[in-house]
Design a protein around this motif. Structure first.
Motif, PDB file in Angstrom:
ATOM      1  N   ALA A   1       0.803  -1.234   0.000  1.00  0.00           N
ATOM      2  CA  ALA A   1       0.000   0.000   0.000  1.00  0.00           C
ATOM      3  C   ALA A   1       0.828   1.272   0.000  1.00  0.00           C
ATOM      4  N   TYR A   2       2.071   1.192   0.485  1.00  0.00           N
ATOM      5  CA  TYR A   2       2.874   2.406   0.617  1.00  0.00           C
ATOM      6  C   TYR A   2       3.809   2.636  -0.573  1.00  0.00           C
ATOM      7  N   CYS A   3       3.925   1.654  -1.453  1.00  0.00           N
ATOM      8  CA  CYS A   3       5.033   1.682  -2.412  1.00  0.00           C
ATOM      9  C   CYS A   3       4.643   2.153  -3.812  1.00  0.00           C
ATOM     10  N   GLY A   4       5.403   3.092  -4.322  1.00  0.00           N
ATOM     11  CA  GLY A   4       5.157   3.631  -5.655  1.00  0.00           C
ATOM     12  C   GLY A   4       5.412   2.629  -6.771  1.00  0.00           C
TER      13      GLY A   4
ATOM     14  N   LEU B   1      21.963  -5.627  -4.710  1.00  0.00           N
ATOM     15  CA  LEU B   1      21.218  -5.702  -5.970  1.00  0.00           C
ATOM     16  C   LEU B   1      19.743  -5.726  -5.609  1.00  0.00           C
ATOM     17  N   GLN B   2      19.025  -4.681  -6.000  1.00  0.00           N
ATOM     18  CA  GLN B   2      17.632  -4.574  -5.564  1.00  0.00           C
ATOM     19  C   GLN B   2      16.673  -4.462  -6.744  1.00  0.00           C
ATOM     20  N   SER B   3      15.489  -5.047  -6.553  1.00  0.00           N
ATOM     21  CA  SER B   3      14.434  -4.917  -7.566  1.00  0.00           C
ATOM     22  C   SER B   3      13.086  -5.056  -6.885  1.00  0.00           C
TER      23      SER B   3
ATOM     24  N   PHE C   1      16.119  -7.355   3.393  1.00  0.00           N
ATOM     25  CA  PHE C   1      14.755  -7.856   3.339  1.00  0.00           C
ATOM     26  C   PHE C   1      14.034  -7.349   4.596  1.00  0.00           C
ATOM     27  N   ARG C   2      13.361  -6.216   4.457  1.00  0.00           N
ATOM     28  CA  ARG C   2      12.707  -5.641   5.647  1.00  0.00           C
ATOM     29  C   ARG C   2      11.471  -6.418   6.037  1.00  0.00           C
ATOM     30  N   PHE C   3      11.238  -6.533   7.340  1.00  0.00           N
ATOM     31  CA  PHE C   3       9.955  -7.124   7.759  1.00  0.00           C
ATOM     32  C   PHE C   3       8.879  -6.055   7.763  1.00  0.00           C
ATOM     33  N   GLU C   4       9.266  -4.795   7.609  1.00  0.00           N
ATOM     34  CA  GLU C   4       8.389  -3.613   7.488  1.00  0.00           C
ATOM     35  C   GLU C   4       7.675  -3.248   8.793  1.00  0.00           C
ATOM     36  N   THR C   5       7.057  -4.209   9.454  1.00  0.00           N
ATOM     37  CA  THR C   5       6.486  -3.941  10.774  1.00  0.00           C
ATOM     38  C   THR C   5       6.386  -5.261  11.538  1.00  0.00           C
TER      39      THR C   5
ATOM     40  N   PRO D   1      12.202  -2.253  10.207  1.00  0.00           N
ATOM     41  CA  PRO D   1      10.866  -1.735   9.905  1.00  0.00           C
ATOM     42  C   PRO D   1      10.883  -0.505   8.994  1.00  0.00           C
ATOM     43  N   LEU D   2       9.682  -0.161   8.579  1.00  0.00           N
ATOM     44  CA  LEU D   2       9.429   1.098   7.892  1.00  0.00           C
ATOM     45  C   LEU D   2       8.698   1.955   8.929  1.00  0.00           C
ATOM     46  N   LEU D   3       9.269   3.089   9.278  1.00  0.00           N
ATOM     47  CA  LEU D   3       8.702   3.902  10.355  1.00  0.00           C
ATOM     48  C   LEU D   3       7.800   5.002   9.807  1.00  0.00           C
TER      49      LEU D   3
ATOM     50  N   PHE E   1       8.781   6.013   6.128  1.00  0.00           N
ATOM     51  CA  PHE E   1       7.722   6.059   5.131  1.00  0.00           C
ATOM     52  C   PHE E   1       7.524   7.476   4.599  1.00  0.00           C
ATOM     53  N   ILE E   2       7.545   7.586   3.268  1.00  0.00           N
ATOM     54  CA  ILE E   2       7.272   8.859   2.596  1.00  0.00           C
ATOM     55  C   ILE E   2       6.089   8.599   1.655  1.00  0.00           C
ATOM     56  N   PRO E   3       4.980   9.302   1.832  1.00  0.00           N
ATOM     57  CA  PRO E   3       3.802   9.006   1.005  1.00  0.00           C
ATOM     58  C   PRO E   3       4.050   9.260  -0.481  1.00  0.00           C
TER      59      PRO E   3
ATOM     60  N   THR F   1      18.137   5.765   2.626  1.00  0.00           N
ATOM     61  CA  THR F   1      17.958   6.861   1.670  1.00  0.00           C
ATOM     62  C   THR F   1      16.683   7.643   1.992  1.00  0.00           C
ATOM     63  N   SER F   2      15.652   6.949   2.484  1.00  0.00           N
ATOM     64  CA  SER F   2      14.403   7.663   2.803  1.00  0.00           C
ATOM     65  C   SER F   2      14.631   8.702   3.901  1.00  0.00           C
ATOM     66  N   LEU F   3      15.489   8.388   4.867  1.00  0.00           N
ATOM     67  CA  LEU F   3      15.778   9.376   5.916  1.00  0.00           C
ATOM     68  C   LEU F   3      16.542  10.557   5.311  1.00  0.00           C
TER      69      LEU F   3
ATOM     70  N   ILE G   1       9.958   4.493  -5.548  1.00  0.00           N
ATOM     71  CA  ILE G   1       9.191   3.912  -4.442  1.00  0.00           C
ATOM     72  C   ILE G   1       8.516   5.007  -3.628  1.00  0.00           C
ATOM     73  N   TYR G   2       9.171   6.181  -3.590  1.00  0.00           N
ATOM     74  CA  TYR G   2       8.559   7.376  -2.981  1.00  0.00           C
ATOM     75  C   TYR G   2       9.128   8.581  -3.728  1.00  0.00           C
ATOM     76  N   PRO G   3       8.482   9.738  -3.617  1.00  0.00           N
ATOM     77  CA  PRO G   3       8.947  10.890  -4.391  1.00  0.00           C
ATOM     78  C   PRO G   3      10.157  11.566  -3.758  1.00  0.00           C
TER      79      PRO G   3
HETATM   80  N1  5AD Z   1       8.539   5.304   1.669  1.00  0.00           N
HETATM   81  C1  5AD Z   1       9.667   4.802   2.204  1.00  0.00           C
HETATM   82  N2  5AD Z   1      10.123   3.566   1.977  1.00  0.00           N
HETATM   83  C2  5AD Z   1       9.408   2.785   1.155  1.00  0.00           C
HETATM   84  N3  5AD Z   1       9.600   1.528   0.753  1.00  0.00           N
HETATM   85  C3  5AD Z   1       8.613   1.199  -0.096  1.00  0.00           C
HETATM   86  N4  5AD Z   1       7.768   2.252  -0.255  1.00  0.00           N
HETATM   87  C4  5AD Z   1       8.247   3.248   0.525  1.00  0.00           C
HETATM   88  C5  5AD Z   1       7.807   4.570   0.804  1.00  0.00           C
HETATM   89  N5  5AD Z   1       6.709   5.087   0.263  1.00  0.00           N
HETATM   90  C6  5AD Z   1      10.674   0.672   1.236  1.00  0.00           C
HETATM   91  C7  5AD Z   1      10.154  -0.612   1.879  1.00  0.00           C
HETATM   92  C8  5AD Z   1      10.833  -1.689   1.074  1.00  0.00           C
HETATM   93  C9  5AD Z   1      12.012  -0.977   0.483  1.00  0.00           C
HETATM   94  C10 5AD Z   1      12.586  -1.599  -0.739  1.00  0.00           C
HETATM   95  O1  5AD Z   1      11.507   0.300   0.184  1.00  0.00           O
HETATM   96  O2  5AD Z   1      10.566  -0.673   3.239  1.00  0.00           O
HETATM   97  O3  5AD Z   1      11.230  -2.785   1.864  1.00  0.00           O
END
Ligand code: 5AD
Length: 429
Positions: A137-140, A176-178, A229-233, A269-271, A301-303, A341-343, A378-380
């Motif tokens: 649900a969170y992933c672009g 290596l990610q996909s 390999f994140r468990f995400e939560t 996790p994804l916070l 998490f970045i929407p 990278t999201s941080l 995956i996020y903007p």
């Molecule tokens: N914001 C931040 N991280 C995300 N991921 C996926 N979508 C988002 C988002 N919107 C992360 C997940 C996944 C990783 C490859 O990217 O945690 O495991």
């Protein structure tokens, strides 16, 4: 896990030191790793062994810091503990007094310094395909998002980008990610791993999703050494809401067999997801501990506007940095904690600096060729989306230098004793 309180050496008895610890106890510490230790020196000990010798000036500075913390009884009690429990971690994640938050960050930074020294490991990630069979649900990159341009890198292109990063830029670890993309079958992944490793010492981490045990056994045999390999939560119910086509138990089963197969496991996790409570975050840290992960991969998490969570708020630098500090204190103190990278993306100027000074120890640079990079959305607004690899490397060097630290020269990965690239060193070089 570590208290690493400074202790003054009263007397040396062969390789053993009789010390007076900060908390007033007299103990015997094994100094075999520091034969230069003399009476009057200070040391930091962990598990009965001297980890670090200190000159008096450094010890004085540390004692001054600890005296400040000692005024905060609850925090000090937690720092002195061997193994943090739920309530301890909960406390660390809910401190409101800014001065106490600062002390928590400094304590986490100090632990990082004792156990991983002044090195920052710099890893690279190649995002080789943004095709994905899932609808998180969170992933672009979700399959249902029809608004992005999809790409796949040819296996030979992936191999060439990785080999160049290793040979020309000195990268020692490549992810290596996909998305979940079965277009690359197991044999193709095996070939890619083998070719990248041919004649080169490089630690390859795979981040290719849920492919089952048989596939991961093949990848391991081909020479892949780690998985991201994140468990995400840790919250199974929340996981179910966010992942219509994946199962929490299956996710955890993957993490367990990955560990059993001998992979170095990066997970976490994804916070910042709605529905997460402080208790969820504490359980995330406890789950990382239970799974005995080797690297804490903590995302924010970045929407993304093309997803069902487009109107959510997303995570914050504050919570994430505090989570990093608490993770450093609750898990094995030489835990690798990369800055996600999201941080970096939610505070491009400061997040790296703050996180590296709060228990974080490594950076992950994007090696994906620029012509594809923007499409791995995956996020903007991803950090470094338009920057050349050389510029990313230069900036990382600058950040590391500005903190008085240096980029890890060695593996950050090698087990000294065996001279192989199979494990993380207890300390980086
Ligand atoms: N914001 C931040 N991280 C995300 N991921 C996926 N979508 C988002 C988002 N919107 C992360 C997940 C996944 C990783 C490859 O990217 O945690 O495991």
């Amino acid at each position: 896990m570590c208290i690493a309180l400074p202790a003054k050496i009263r007397e040396m008895r062969g390789t053993k030191a009789l010390v007076d610890s900060y908390s007033g106890l007299r103990r015997e510490i094994d100094c075999a790793l520091h034969p230069e230790a003399r009476a009057g020196d200070y040391l930091l000990a962990y598990g009965g062994r001297a980890m670090k010798l200190m000159a008096k000036a450094e010890a004085d500075e540390l004692i001054a810091l600890l005296n400040q913390v000692a005024g905060r009884k609850k925090l000090f009690d937690i720092i002195k503990k061997g193994k943090l429990g739920f309530d301890d971690i909960h406390y660390l994640l809910t401190i409101t007094d800014p001065e106490e938050v600062r002390l928590l960050q400094r304590e986490a930074d100090r632990l990082r310094e004792v156990f991983l020294r002044k090195t920052v490991c710099v890893h690279g990630v190649i995002e080789f395909s943004n095709h994905c069979a899932s609808n998180c649900a969170y992933c672009g990159l979700a399959k249902s998002n029809g608004s992005i341009v999809r790409y796949r890198m040819e296996p030979d292109e992936i191999i060439s980008v990785a080999r160049t990063a290793v040979a020309d830029l000195g990268f020692k670890m490549i992810v290596l990610q996909s998305g979940e993309d079965e277009f690359y079958d197991d044999d193709t992944i095996v070939r890619i791993v083998r070719e990248i490793r041919k004649g080169r010492s490089v630690l390859i981490f795979l981040s290719v999703g849920e492919r089952g045990e048989t596939a991961y056994r093949k990848f391991r045999e081909a020479g892949a050494k780690g998985v991201l390999f994140r468990f995400e939560t840790s919250d199974g119910a929340l996981y179910r809401q966010l992942h219509p086509d994946s199962d929490h138990k299956e996710r955890l089963r993957h993490l367990k067999f990955m560990k059993t197969l001998g992979f170095l496991v990066a997970s976490g996790p994804l916070l910042g997801l709605a529905g997460q409570t402080i208790a969820t975050l504490v359980n995330d840290i406890l789950l990382m501990r239970e799974l005995k992960i080797d690297m804490a991969s903590i995302g924010v998490f970045i929407p993304h506007k093309e997803t069902p969570l487009s109107s959510e708020k997303g995570g914050s630098v504050d919570t994430t940095v505090r989570f990093i500090a608490a993770t450093r204190m609750a898990l094995s103190p030489n835990m690798r904690i990369p800055i996600a990278t999201s941080l970096e993306s939610i505070d491009t100027d400061n997040a790296r600096l703050i996180a590296l000074a709060s228990g974080g120890n490594s950076l992950m640079l994007n090696l994906t060729p620029l012509k594809y990079r923007r499409d791995y959305s995956i996020y903007p607004g991803r950090f470094g989306e338009n920057e050349s690899v050389q510029s990313l490397v230069d900036k990382a060097q600058d950040v590391v230098k500005s903190l008085g630290r240096r980029v890890c020269k060695g593996w950050g990965t090698r087990l000294k004793v065996q001279e192989s690239a199979d494990e993380f060193l207890p300390v980086c070089e």
